[in-house]
Design a protein around this motif. Structure first.
Motif, PDB file in Angstrom:
ATOM      1  N   ALA A  42      -4.412 -27.982  13.912  1.00  0.00           N
ATOM      2  CA  ALA A  42      -3.157 -28.394  14.686  1.00  0.00           C
ATOM      3  C   ALA A  42      -1.737 -28.507  13.355  1.00  0.00           C
ATOM      4  O   ALA A  42      -0.625 -29.181  14.192  1.00  0.00           O
ATOM      5  N   ARG A  43      -2.014 -28.057  12.209  1.00  0.00           N
ATOM      6  CA  ARG A  43      -1.275 -28.739  11.553  1.00  0.00           C
ATOM      7  C   ARG A  43       0.627 -27.391  11.587  1.00  0.00           C
ATOM      8  O   ARG A  43       1.623 -27.796  11.681  1.00  0.00           O
ATOM      9  N   PHE A  44      -0.165 -25.827  12.197  1.00  0.00           N
ATOM     10  CA  PHE A  44       0.907 -25.204  11.274  1.00  0.00           C
ATOM     11  C   PHE A  44       0.655 -24.193  13.369  1.00  0.00           C
ATOM     12  O   PHE A  44      -0.683 -24.104  13.756  1.00  0.00           O
ATOM     13  N   ASP A  45       1.985 -23.476  13.607  1.00  0.00           N
ATOM     14  CA  ASP A  45       1.672 -22.585  15.100  1.00  0.00           C
ATOM     15  C   ASP A  45       2.405 -21.259  13.864  1.00  0.00           C
ATOM     16  O   ASP A  45       2.919 -21.191  13.275  1.00  0.00           O
ATOM     17  N   GLN A  46       1.332 -20.735  14.165  1.00  0.00           N
ATOM     18  CA  GLN A  46       1.260 -18.784  14.010  1.00  0.00           C
ATOM     19  C   GLN A  46       0.619 -17.753  14.953  1.00  0.00           C
ATOM     20  O   GLN A  46       0.295 -17.776  15.811  1.00  0.00           O
ATOM     21  N   GLN A  47       1.846 -17.216  14.559  1.00  0.00           N
ATOM     22  CA  GLN A  47       1.985 -15.858  15.812  1.00  0.00           C
ATOM     23  C   GLN A  47       2.362 -14.859  15.150  1.00  0.00           C
ATOM     24  O   GLN A  47       2.502 -14.448  14.270  1.00  0.00           O
ATOM     25  N   PRO A  48       1.468 -13.700  15.885  1.00  0.00           N
ATOM     26  CA  PRO A  48       1.918 -12.573  15.433  1.00  0.00           C
ATOM     27  C   PRO A  48       2.872 -11.862  15.519  1.00  0.00           C
ATOM     28  O   PRO A  48       3.858 -11.658  16.670  1.00  0.00           O
ATOM     29  N   LEU A  49       3.304 -11.086  14.536  1.00  0.00           N
ATOM     30  CA  LEU A  49       4.870 -10.618  14.033  1.00  0.00           C
ATOM     31  C   LEU A  49       4.599  -9.387  14.546  1.00  0.00           C
ATOM     32  O   LEU A  49       4.805  -8.455  14.936  1.00  0.00           O
ATOM     33  N   LEU A  50       3.431  -7.900  13.600  1.00  0.00           N
ATOM     34  CA  LEU A  50       3.558  -7.481  13.350  1.00  0.00           C
ATOM     35  C   LEU A  50       1.985  -6.736  13.296  1.00  0.00           C
ATOM     36  O   LEU A  50       2.056  -7.472  12.255  1.00  0.00           O
ATOM     37  N   ASP A  51       1.475  -5.759  13.040  1.00  0.00           N
ATOM     38  CA  ASP A  51       0.250  -4.922  12.561  1.00  0.00           C
ATOM     39  C   ASP A  51       0.828  -4.081  11.672  1.00  0.00           C
ATOM     40  O   ASP A  51       1.460  -2.659  12.210  1.00  0.00           O
ATOM     41  N   ASP A  52       0.633  -3.612  10.051  1.00  0.00           N
ATOM     42  CA  ASP A  52       1.020  -2.614   9.629  1.00  0.00           C
ATOM     43  C   ASP A  52       0.443  -1.949   9.034  1.00  0.00           C
ATOM     44  O   ASP A  52      -1.406  -2.576   8.446  1.00  0.00           O
ATOM     45  N   PRO A  53      -0.210  -1.056   9.360  1.00  0.00           N
ATOM     46  CA  PRO A  53      -1.077   0.353   8.965  1.00  0.00           C
ATOM     47  C   PRO A  53      -0.953   0.511   7.516  1.00  0.00           C
ATOM     48  O   PRO A  53      -0.096   0.335   7.095  1.00  0.00           O
ATOM     49  N   PHE A  54      -2.261   0.743   7.290  1.00  0.00           N
ATOM     50  CA  PHE A  54      -2.700   1.443   5.809  1.00  0.00           C
ATOM     51  C   PHE A  54      -2.555   3.122   6.216  1.00  0.00           C
ATOM     52  O   PHE A  54      -3.391   3.291   6.844  1.00  0.00           O
ATOM     53  N   ASP A  55      -1.672   3.719   4.978  1.00  0.00           N
ATOM     54  CA  ASP A  55      -2.036   4.990   4.925  1.00  0.00           C
ATOM     55  C   ASP A  55      -3.152   5.191   3.856  1.00  0.00           C
ATOM     56  O   ASP A  55      -2.871   4.726   2.241  1.00  0.00           O
ATOM     57  N   LEU A  56      -3.494   6.251   3.538  1.00  0.00           N
ATOM     58  CA  LEU A  56      -4.284   6.607   2.880  1.00  0.00           C
ATOM     59  C   LEU A  56      -3.615   7.658   1.231  1.00  0.00           C
ATOM     60  O   LEU A  56      -1.936   8.660   1.474  1.00  0.00           O
ATOM     61  N   VAL A  57      -3.048   6.624   0.282  1.00  0.00           N
ATOM     62  CA  VAL A  57      -1.772   8.247  -0.473  1.00  0.00           C
ATOM     63  C   VAL A  57      -2.957   8.604  -1.610  1.00  0.00           C
ATOM     64  O   VAL A  57      -3.743   7.976  -2.088  1.00  0.00           O
ATOM     65  N   VAL A  58      -2.376   9.690  -2.076  1.00  0.00           N
ATOM     66  CA  VAL A  58      -2.774  10.969  -2.959  1.00  0.00           C
ATOM     67  C   VAL A  58      -2.243  11.679  -3.735  1.00  0.00           C
ATOM     68  O   VAL A  58      -0.692  11.135  -3.684  1.00  0.00           O
ATOM     69  N   PRO A  59      -2.545  11.990  -5.306  1.00  0.00           N
ATOM     70  CA  PRO A  59      -1.186  13.466  -5.651  1.00  0.00           C
ATOM     71  C   PRO A  59      -0.711  14.072  -4.040  1.00  0.00           C
ATOM     72  O   PRO A  59      -1.300  14.263  -3.924  1.00  0.00           O
ATOM     73  N   GLU A  60       0.286  14.087  -4.987  1.00  0.00           N
ATOM     74  CA  GLU A  60       0.846  15.370  -3.797  1.00  0.00           C
ATOM     75  C   GLU A  60       0.451  16.864  -4.059  1.00  0.00           C
ATOM     76  O   GLU A  60      -0.052  17.448  -2.660  1.00  0.00           O
ATOM     77  N   ASP A  61      -0.527  17.188  -5.168  1.00  0.00           N
ATOM     78  CA  ASP A  61      -1.222  18.290  -5.042  1.00  0.00           C
ATOM     79  C   ASP A  61      -2.658  18.538  -5.101  1.00  0.00           C
ATOM     80  O   ASP A  61      -3.906  19.276  -4.648  1.00  0.00           O
ATOM     81  N   HIS A  62      -2.796  16.958  -3.982  1.00  0.00           N
ATOM     82  CA  HIS A  62      -4.698  16.712  -3.313  1.00  0.00           C
ATOM     83  C   HIS A  62      -5.132  17.672  -2.458  1.00  0.00           C
ATOM     84  O   HIS A  62      -4.303  17.604  -1.785  1.00  0.00           O
ATOM     85  N   ALA A  63      -5.666  17.664  -2.092  1.00  0.00           N
ATOM     86  CA  ALA A  63      -5.985  18.717  -0.427  1.00  0.00           C
ATOM     87  C   ALA A  63      -6.518  17.686   0.649  1.00  0.00           C
ATOM     88  O   ALA A  63      -6.055  18.946   1.689  1.00  0.00           O
ATOM     89  N   LEU A  64      -6.344  16.480   0.284  1.00  0.00           N
ATOM     90  CA  LEU A  64      -6.000  15.775   2.165  1.00  0.00           C
ATOM     91  C   LEU A  64      -4.341  15.692   1.950  1.00  0.00           C
ATOM     92  O   LEU A  64      -4.512  14.949   3.151  1.00  0.00           O
ATOM     93  N   ALA A  65      -4.041  16.192   1.239  1.00  0.00           N
ATOM     94  CA  ALA A  65      -2.593  15.300   1.502  1.00  0.00           C
ATOM     95  C   ALA A  65      -1.742  16.450   2.608  1.00  0.00           C
ATOM     96  O   ALA A  65      -0.652  16.628   2.652  1.00  0.00           O
ATOM     97  N   ARG A  66      -2.263  18.228   2.539  1.00  0.00           N
ATOM     98  CA  ARG A  66      -1.929  18.969   3.486  1.00  0.00           C
ATOM     99  C   ARG A  66      -2.625  18.590   4.374  1.00  0.00           C
ATOM    100  O   ARG A  66      -1.505  19.043   5.860  1.00  0.00           O
ATOM    101  N   ARG A  67      -2.917  16.917   5.074  1.00  0.00           N
ATOM    102  CA  ARG A  67      -3.154  17.068   6.088  1.00  0.00           C
ATOM    103  C   ARG A  67      -2.265  15.838   7.082  1.00  0.00           C
ATOM    104  O   ARG A  67      -1.650  14.983   6.821  1.00  0.00           O
ATOM    105  N   ALA A  68      -2.345  15.847   7.983  1.00  0.00           N
ATOM    106  CA  ALA A  68      -1.457  14.983   9.296  1.00  0.00           C
ATOM    107  C   ALA A  68      -2.276  13.686   9.141  1.00  0.00           C
ATOM    108  O   ALA A  68      -1.460  12.676   9.060  1.00  0.00           O
ATOM    109  N   ARG A  69      -3.122  13.966   9.437  1.00  0.00           N
ATOM    110  CA  ARG A  69      -4.217  12.211   9.554  1.00  0.00           C
ATOM    111  C   ARG A  69      -5.161  12.548   9.135  1.00  0.00           C
ATOM    112  O   ARG A  69      -6.186  13.727   8.495  1.00  0.00           O
ATOM    113  N   VAL A  70      -6.131  11.709   8.357  1.00  0.00           N
ATOM    114  CA  VAL A  70      -7.358  11.652   7.275  1.00  0.00           C
ATOM    115  C   VAL A  70      -8.239  11.332   7.995  1.00  0.00           C
ATOM    116  O   VAL A  70      -7.680   9.619   8.069  1.00  0.00           O
TER     117      VAL A  70
END
Length: 301
Positions: A159-187
């Motif tokens: 009852a003390r706070f009014d909390q409302q959704p603002l946005l959903d922030d997706p997580f990306d997989l971050v890999v070295p640029e020469d990693h095999a998964l780096a060439r994929r559009a989605r993993v």
């Protein structure tokens, strides 16, 4: 007549969990805070605290009293709104808070836009963690916070706070640029199950999101490095020391030899705007929320 100052001390004990922590937040000594609660108990003729191990807990009478106290606090917010009913143009100081990424990507541009549109409004930004934002709201030291939804936050029904959704922030997989998964559009995260991982420190709100996303993909990550800052995580990835999940809202150092790859299943964290109950309609807060509503859709594009 209930002494509202003593009632506020009791609310602080409930919020912070101990008399000592409440006293510290209110700039009292623990003995002075205890004395305020004892006097309130005598005024009302009921016990408000009872022993629990080495500490204390609130009695049912105290819990009932606090429900009324929270309602009183919300009515004060409404009273302020009513008093300003003839002065709807936002003016005066607006205090806002948020964690680092929220300040950089949302609160800073929000403040700049408000400055252009409402010259009589002065925005004051404070970078703090999620728990501290709730403390500042409770103490009346901030008017609006952007927080990350976590299991440790006060419930949405608080009852003390009014909390409302603002946005959903997706997580990306971050890999070295020469990693095999780096060439994929989605993993699929399962494809990174045998990698070494860099994860947030255990006390980070994002730690649970990372571990949960990996768990839903069917594995427990082999975490070999921990970091507090997302840029530190990115540099560790760039050095070939592992892979990581990093939220899209986090702006990383440019030109690092890394790739951000979108994930199937769309793991994400939810960001909320939070005010004190009744404070969302104050003119300055309402203007800030309008700006945030315009900024949010493009923040994680």
């Amino acid at each position: 007549m209930i002494d509202l100052r003593r009632l506020h001390v009791l609310r602080a004990v409930s919020h912070y969990g101990t008399v000592t922590a409440a006293a510290r937040a209110l700039h009292f000594t623990p003995s002075a805070a205890s004395q305020q609660i004892r006097q309130l108990a005598r005024d009302l003729g009921v016990d408000l605290l009872e022993p629990q191990g080495r500490g204390v807990r609130l009695t049912p009478a105290a819990e009932s009293l606090l429900a009324h106290a929270d309602a009183i606090a919300a009515r004060w917010e409404q009273a302020e709104l009513d008093l300003r009913a003839d002065h709807r143009d936002p003016a005066g100081p607006l205090r806002v808070s948020g964690f680092a990424a929220a300040v950089s990507v949302l609160l800073a541009p929000m403040a700049a836009r408000l400055h252009k549109r409402h010259r009589r409004l002065s925005v004051r930004i404070q970078e703090v963690g999620v728990p501290e934002s709730f403390d500042l709201l409770f103490e009346g030291a901030t008017d609006l916070a952007i927080v990350e939804a976590t299991p440790h936050n006060p419930p949405l029904s608080d009852a003390r706070f009014d909390q409302q959704p603002l946005l959903d922030d997706p997580f990306d997989l971050v890999v070295p640029e020469d990693h095999a998964l780096a060439r994929r559009a989605r993993v699929d995260l399962a494809d990174a199950a045998h990698e070494q991982w860099i994860a947030p420190v255990p006390e980070s709100p994002c730690r649970a999101h990372v571990m949960s996303a990996c768990g839903e993909a069917g594995f427990s990550p082999d975490v070999v490095h921990h970091a507090v800052e997302w840029n530190v995580t990115a540099h560790l990835v760039a050095s070939g020391l592992g892979v990581a999940l990093i939220p899209r809202l986090a702006h990383l150092t440019p030109h690092l030899p890394i790739s951000r790859v979108r994930c199937t299943g769309n793991p994400q964290r939810r960001l909320l705007t939070c005010t004190r109950r009744g404070g969302r309609e104050l003119p300055a807060v309402a203007a800030a929320l309008e700006e945030l509503g315009e900024l949010a859709p493009t923040a994680v594009a």
